[in-house]
Design a protein around this motif. Structure first.
Motif, PDB file in Angstrom:
ATOM      1  N   ARG A  49      89.922  85.656  65.716  1.00 38.46           N
ATOM      2  CA  ARG A  49      90.031  84.583  64.721  1.00 38.46           C
ATOM      3  C   ARG A  49      89.497  85.076  63.389  1.00 38.46           C
ATOM      4  O   ARG A  49      88.630  85.939  63.338  1.00 38.46           O
ATOM      5  CB  ARG A  49      89.235  83.344  65.165  1.00 38.46           C
ATOM      6  CG  ARG A  49      89.790  82.670  66.405  1.00 38.46           C
ATOM      7  CD  ARG A  49      88.947  81.451  66.779  1.00 38.46           C
ATOM      8  NE  ARG A  49      89.514  80.753  67.915  1.00 38.46           N
ATOM      9  CZ  ARG A  49      89.281  81.077  69.180  1.00 38.46           C
ATOM     10  NH1 ARG A  49      88.490  82.095  69.468  1.00 38.46           N
ATOM     11  NH2 ARG A  49      89.823  80.387  70.168  1.00 38.46           N
ATOM     12  N   HIS A  50      90.006  84.509  62.318  1.00 39.33           N
ATOM     13  CA  HIS A  50      89.499  84.839  60.994  1.00 39.33           C
ATOM     14  C   HIS A  50      89.712  83.648  60.074  1.00 39.33           C
ATOM     15  O   HIS A  50      90.514  82.746  60.387  1.00 39.33           O
ATOM     16  CB  HIS A  50      90.190  86.087  60.430  1.00 39.33           C
ATOM     17  CG  HIS A  50      91.646  85.893  60.148  1.00 39.33           C
ATOM     18  ND1 HIS A  50      92.615  85.992  61.126  1.00 39.33           N
ATOM     19  CD2 HIS A  50      92.305  85.586  59.000  1.00 39.33           C
ATOM     20  CE1 HIS A  50      93.803  85.762  60.591  1.00 39.33           C
ATOM     21  NE2 HIS A  50      93.643  85.507  59.295  1.00 39.33           N
ATOM     22  N   PHE A  51      89.005  83.634  58.957  1.00 41.68           N
ATOM     23  CA  PHE A  51      89.152  82.546  58.000  1.00 41.68           C
ATOM     24  C   PHE A  51      90.419  82.719  57.172  1.00 41.68           C
ATOM     25  O   PHE A  51      90.722  83.815  56.701  1.00 41.68           O
ATOM     26  CB  PHE A  51      87.977  82.505  57.022  1.00 41.68           C
ATOM     27  CG  PHE A  51      86.697  82.023  57.623  1.00 41.68           C
ATOM     28  CD1 PHE A  51      86.647  80.861  58.374  1.00 41.68           C
ATOM     29  CD2 PHE A  51      85.524  82.731  57.421  1.00 41.68           C
ATOM     30  CE1 PHE A  51      85.462  80.422  58.929  1.00 41.68           C
ATOM     31  CE2 PHE A  51      84.329  82.300  57.963  1.00 41.68           C
ATOM     32  CZ  PHE A  51      84.296  81.145  58.717  1.00 41.68           C
ATOM     33  N   SER A 448      76.514  84.061  53.240  1.00 39.87           N
ATOM     34  CA  SER A 448      77.061  83.022  54.123  1.00 39.87           C
ATOM     35  C   SER A 448      78.382  82.503  53.575  1.00 39.87           C
ATOM     36  O   SER A 448      78.516  82.264  52.378  1.00 39.87           O
ATOM     37  CB  SER A 448      76.078  81.850  54.247  1.00 39.87           C
ATOM     38  OG  SER A 448      74.947  82.201  55.000  1.00 39.87           O
ATOM     39  N   PRO A 449      79.373  82.309  54.466  1.00 42.41           N
ATOM     40  CA  PRO A 449      80.644  81.756  53.994  1.00 42.41           C
ATOM     41  C   PRO A 449      80.504  80.293  53.610  1.00 42.41           C
ATOM     42  O   PRO A 449      79.754  79.548  54.236  1.00 42.41           O
ATOM     43  CB  PRO A 449      81.561  81.905  55.223  1.00 42.41           C
ATOM     44  CG  PRO A 449      80.631  81.893  56.390  1.00 42.41           C
ATOM     45  CD  PRO A 449      79.372  82.569  55.918  1.00 42.41           C
ATOM     46  N   GLY A 455      88.300  74.076  56.759  1.00 45.68           N
ATOM     47  CA  GLY A 455      87.822  75.292  57.391  1.00 45.68           C
ATOM     48  C   GLY A 455      88.281  76.554  56.703  1.00 45.68           C
ATOM     49  O   GLY A 455      88.254  77.642  57.287  1.00 45.68           O
ATOM     50  N   GLU A 456      88.670  76.441  55.432  1.00 44.19           N
ATOM     51  CA  GLU A 456      89.132  77.605  54.665  1.00 44.19           C
ATOM     52  C   GLU A 456      87.984  78.146  53.807  1.00 44.19           C
ATOM     53  O   GLU A 456      87.137  77.386  53.346  1.00 44.19           O
ATOM     54  CB  GLU A 456      90.303  77.208  53.764  1.00 44.19           C
ATOM     55  CG  GLU A 456      91.505  76.697  54.523  1.00 44.19           C
ATOM     56  CD  GLU A 456      92.463  75.896  53.655  1.00 44.19           C
ATOM     57  OE1 GLU A 456      93.605  75.660  54.106  1.00 44.19           O
ATOM     58  OE2 GLU A 456      92.074  75.493  52.537  1.00 44.19           O
ATOM     59  N   LEU A 457      87.999  79.436  53.579  1.00 50.02           N
ATOM     60  CA  LEU A 457      86.962  80.083  52.793  1.00 50.02           C
ATOM     61  C   LEU A 457      87.182  79.799  51.308  1.00 50.02           C
ATOM     62  O   LEU A 457      88.226  80.130  50.753  1.00 50.02           O
ATOM     63  CB  LEU A 457      86.987  81.588  53.051  1.00 50.02           C
ATOM     64  CG  LEU A 457      85.864  82.418  52.435  1.00 50.02           C
ATOM     65  CD1 LEU A 457      84.522  82.060  53.064  1.00 50.02           C
ATOM     66  CD2 LEU A 457      86.140  83.912  52.607  1.00 50.02           C
ATOM     67  N   ILE A 458      86.169  79.186  50.662  1.00 52.29           N
ATOM     68  CA  ILE A 458      86.279  78.900  49.228  1.00 52.29           C
ATOM     69  C   ILE A 458      85.218  79.642  48.416  1.00 52.29           C
ATOM     70  O   ILE A 458      85.287  79.649  47.184  1.00 52.29           O
ATOM     71  CB  ILE A 458      86.190  77.398  48.923  1.00 52.29           C
ATOM     72  CG1 ILE A 458      84.858  76.813  49.408  1.00 52.29           C
ATOM     73  CG2 ILE A 458      87.374  76.657  49.528  1.00 52.29           C
ATOM     74  CD1 ILE A 458      84.628  75.376  48.945  1.00 52.29           C
ATOM     75  N   GLY A 459      84.246  80.255  49.076  1.00 54.95           N
ATOM     76  CA  GLY A 459      83.215  80.961  48.329  1.00 54.95           C
ATOM     77  C   GLY A 459      82.260  81.698  49.234  1.00 54.95           C
ATOM     78  O   GLY A 459      82.337  81.613  50.468  1.00 54.95           O
TER      79      GLY A 459
END
Length: 510
Positions: A49-51, A448-449, A455-459
């Motif tokens: 799994r990945h973001f 830290s993500p 659940g998406e990476l924003i920063g």
């Protein structure tokens, strides 16, 4: 580093922030996705799994969730501990580090070689130094000690007729009273004598020589130790270290209860009776002042180095000047105090059943949620939650090392060709750089993500604002803010500055 440490120590803990603090690592595996030694046939590892990465990034009011392994918070400590931090521990450490930083900065200004050698050391000293200043201001502003005392009075009244809890606060306060002074001395030792690099070098030289005599030279048996040893000398300036040693020993005499400890004073008296004369005698006689003199000395001379005596005095062992106290992360972590917090928390849950007792950070997995949010910094001064490339360019100054950005970033801004990583902010097309959120974070949350509601990476989290560093002790959602680098700036730097668009091709961008 001109992107990753943009603003240097000046902007550290400060908002507005324009620092692209991130790193990218690629992990390789065998063609069947298993761990493997290096081979030209290896391929990038494929996780289960990945973001996904949000090209929309952060926007004011958006949900944020951070998870990571933050080190330590102290939400439930007594007012006694807050008073210790606010009025005794932090002021001592701030003062001593201010003096050391002033000496280092002056030497760096005078000599470009020293600037390079001591850049990392300066940052290591300055980071908590600046944090502690913000912590004191924040605790004073919130009146944390008074608020806790009021809470404790109400708890004591509730517990008075409950035998299992009636004397709990008395026991805790007695434990604090017994531990506070020896713990302060342990912190003082750590801020003074244990910062003298010559003492560490003398110890390393003797250990290294004995290992070689035993047929296990570090260069062969312990290459990492050898590498660290060589690095110590590469980044060492004996003249500056001599000045720093005098500085911290004067600090020890000033802050040690009752004045300079007897064991240390005896050493000083034997060298002429003054701190400066004692330090000069050490540095004049020690073979460890340079790598060349250390390697030219025989084992007996290294073993007789007078600086080794100084090293023992500032150890936490029986020969040291401490009072039997090992240094812990915080006063409340001393075992004689910490043991009372389990019954205390049980009691608080019974006393205050409507309170949300969220867990303190302890280097295990911890999740914090909040939202992208600005804040009122001062009367009439609101801090917006987003910074942009336009603001970064406004700070750009080739004459100042910490504000000198790559020419490629200037060219990108001039062209305005940001592609899909841009956003319309305050009516202009630009690239978001950093954003604020009201998640509770602490040391250990760097990297830290930061995720949105999908659940998406924003920063990527990397700091807090200066006035919210008291959040380790009291979290105020109206003032406390964490700082993250916006993922759109990360993607811009990878794509347009790093020329590594192939990495973006492997990501899931939404």
């Amino acid at each position: 580093s001109s992107i990753g440490k943009f603003g240097g120590d000046t902007d550290n803990w400060i908002w507005p922030r324009h620092t692209g603090d991130f790193s990218v690592f690629r992990i390789y595996a065998s063609p069947d996705n298993r761990p493997a030694a290096y081979s030209p046939e290896n391929v990038p590892y494929r996780p289960r799994r990945h973001f996904a990465v949000s090209a929309r990034g952060a926007e004011e009011g958006a949900f944020t969730m951070i998870y990571g392994f933050p080190g330590n918070t102290q939400q439930y400590i007594l007012s006694d501990a807050v008073e210790y931090v606010q009025h005794r521990s932090d002021p001592m450490k701030i003062d001593l580090r201010t003096q050391r930083l002033d000496l280092i900065a002056a030497a760096q200004e005078a000599d470009p070689a020293v600037r390079i050698k001591y850049a990392a050391k300066h940052a290591l000293i300055a980071n908590p130094w600046k944090k502690w200043q913000g912590e004191v201001i924040g605790l004073e502003r919130l009146g944390t000690a008074d608020r806790k005392r009021d809470y404790e009075r109400r708890f004591a009244a509730w517990a008075a007729d409950k035998p299992e809890y009636a004397h709990l606060l008395d026991s805790m306060r007695a434990a604090y009273a017994a531990a506070a002074e020896p713990f302060f001395i342990a912190e003082l030792i750590n801020e003074t004598g244990r910062t003298i690099e010559l003492a560490l070098l003398a110890e390393q030289n003797l250990l290294r020589r004995r290992a070689a005599a035993a047929g296990t030279p570090w260069s062969e048996a312990k290459p990492e130790l050898e590498k660290q040893y060589l690095k110590l000398y590469d980044d060492y300036d004996a003249a500056l270290d001599r000045r720093l040693a005098k500085c911290v020993l004067h600090g020890l005499a000033h802050y040690y209860p009752g004045g300079m400890p007897r064991k240390m004073q005896d050493e000083i008296d034997r060298a002429g009776g003054t701190i400066d004369a004692y330090v000069d005698a050490l540095y004049d006689r020690s073979p460890s002042v340079s790598r060349e003199t250390a390697e030219a000395a025989d084992t007996a001379a290294l073993a007789a180095d007078p600086v080794l005596r100084l090293r023992k005095l500032f150890s936490f062992g029986p020969e040291g000047i401490g009072r039997g106290m090992m240094l812990r992360r915080n006063l409340s972590d001393v075992p004689s105090i910490e043991r009372w917090y389990r019954p205390y928390l049980r009691a608080l849950r019974a006393f205050d059943p409507g309170r949300a007792f969220f867990p303190d950070a302890n280097s295990t997995l911890r999740v914090a949620y909040g939202s992208v949010r600005g804040y009122d910094y001062a009367d009439g001064e609101y801090h917006k939650p987003l910074t942009t490339l336009d603001g970064l360019i406004a700070k750009d100054n080739p004459a100042i090392y910490d504000y000198d950005i790559p020419q490629s970033l200037r060219d990108l801004h001039a062209s305005g060709d940001y592609g899909r990583w841009s956003a319309l902010i305050d009516g202009r097309r630009t690239v978001p750089v950093c954003f604020l959120a009201d998640n509770q974070t602490t040391g250990g949350n760097s990297g830290s993500p930061v995720l949105n509601a999908r659940g998406e990476l924003i920063g990527i989290n990397f700091d807090r604002t200066w006035r919210s560093t008291m959040s380790d002790i009291e979290f105020d959602p109206e003032l406390c803010r964490n700082i993250a680098v916006d993922i759109r700036y990360v993607l811009t730097v990878i794509d347009r500055i790093g020329g590594a668009g192939r990495l973006i091709d492997e990501m899931t961008i939404r």
